[in-house]
Design a protein around this motif. Structure first.
Motif, PDB file in Angstrom:
ATOM      1  N   PRO A  25       0.826  -1.215   0.000  1.00  0.00           N
ATOM      2  CA  PRO A  25       0.000   0.000   0.000  1.00  0.00           C
ATOM      3  C   PRO A  25       0.857   1.260   0.000  1.00  0.00           C
ATOM      4  O   PRO A  25       1.964   1.298   0.557  1.00  0.00           O
ATOM      5  CB  PRO A  25      -0.807  -0.112   1.288  1.00  0.00           C
ATOM      6  N   SER A  26       0.340   2.309  -0.650  1.00  0.00           N
ATOM      7  CA  SER A  26       1.054   3.581  -0.715  1.00  0.00           C
ATOM      8  C   SER A  26       0.895   4.336   0.604  1.00  0.00           C
ATOM      9  O   SER A  26      -0.172   4.288   1.223  1.00  0.00           O
ATOM     10  CB  SER A  26       0.505   4.419  -1.877  1.00  0.00           C
ATOM     11  N   PRO A  27       1.907   5.073   1.043  1.00  0.00           N
ATOM     12  CA  PRO A  27       1.773   5.827   2.309  1.00  0.00           C
ATOM     13  C   PRO A  27       0.803   7.002   2.213  1.00  0.00           C
ATOM     14  O   PRO A  27       0.359   7.528   3.233  1.00  0.00           O
ATOM     15  CB  PRO A  27       3.194   6.318   2.569  1.00  0.00           C
ATOM     16  N   LYS A  28       0.463   7.414   0.988  1.00  0.00           N
ATOM     17  CA  LYS A  28      -0.490   8.516   0.833  1.00  0.00           C
ATOM     18  C   LYS A  28      -1.934   8.069   1.085  1.00  0.00           C
ATOM     19  O   LYS A  28      -2.785   8.895   1.397  1.00  0.00           O
ATOM     20  CB  LYS A  28      -0.378   9.108  -0.568  1.00  0.00           C
TER      21      LYS A  28
END
Length: 257
Positions: A58-61
């Motif tokens: 998963p992306s941290p954004k």
């Protein structure tokens, strides 16, 4: 080769005999074992026991934000209708109304004529149920016989008539089926010709049995002879009873099997 038999006083009898353990046969191993192992390795998936080979990180954004899972209302769309009247501006304080315009209709006379020719207003029906003068509407009290004045008052409902017709039809079918069963089970009347024919046949049989009874020896000294005599006597008694029954009753019924 025979083993030498030793005397009980022999020294060799003092030693315990050696135990011979049974030899086990070799374990069975199928000839298809290597091929089965090979097929199992080929058909086995990579993520059978250790999870999927590649997992999307998963992306941290894309973190969970506040009130992100609450339901949101749809935004209202302002539709401009071309048929709407144009908005008029509020008159100013310095503006004056238009004066000097008179209508041709005389509202005073028309209102007076309408009041004179108007029918008088009927009083609302009420009923009083106490000495203090408590009034209630008469229509909702149930004292007005308005259901009696209906056109379909006292008429039997359609579903009841249909139900009665169905019950009558079912009853007729049931009675017809019972009559058919009774006709099938009805007893048949024996005609005079058949009755005479049966009677003659019984008498003829009795004569044959009686003739055979007369031919018996005078001395009956054996068991077979005695049994034969008893058999003939019972046959004669039965035939006599049947002949008497048929001669006594002129009308005989036969049941249908």
């Amino acid at each position: 080769m025979t083993t030498p038999q030793c005397a009980p006083d022999n020294v060799y009898n003092l030693l315990p005999p050696l135990e011979q353990k049974p030899v086990k046969p070799p374990r069975y191993i199928s000839i298809y074992r290597p091929s089965v192992k090979h097929e199992a390795k080929q058909n086995k998936a990579q993520w059978k026991t250790m999870g999927p080979a590649k997992v999307a990180v998963p992306s941290p954004k894309d973190f969970l934000q506040k009130h992100s899972k609450e339901p949101k209302l749809q935004e209202r769309k302002i539709q401009q209708d071309s048929k709407k009247l144009p908005t008029l501006s509020v008159p100013r304080r310095t503006d004056h109304p238009v004066m000097g315009i008179h209508s041709k209709k005389n509202f005073i006379n028309t209102n007076a004529v309408a009041a004179i020719t108007r029918l008088p207003k009927k009083p609302q029906p009420l009923y009083v149920d106490s000495r203090q003068g408590d009034k209630y509407l008469l229509e909702t009290s149930g004292l007005v016989p308005k259901y009696i004045k209906k056109k379909d008052y006292g008429v039997t409902p359609k579903y009841l008539t249909e139900r009665k017709e169905e019950m009558k039809k079912a009853q007729k079918e049931y009675e017809a089926s019972i009559l058919e069963q009774l006709k099938k089970r009805a007893m048949k009347v024996l005609s005079d010709e058949e009755r005479k024919r049966i009677l003659q046949g019984l008498k003829k049989n009795w004569e044959e049995v009686y003739r055979e009874f007369q031919c018996l020896p005078v001395k009956i000294d054996t068991i077979p002879k005695r049994l034969h005599k008893e058999k003939l006597e019972t046959q004669m008694k039965q035939l006599e009873h049947d002949i008497q029954t048929i001669e006594k009753h002129k009308v005989i019924y036969i049941a249908n099997e």
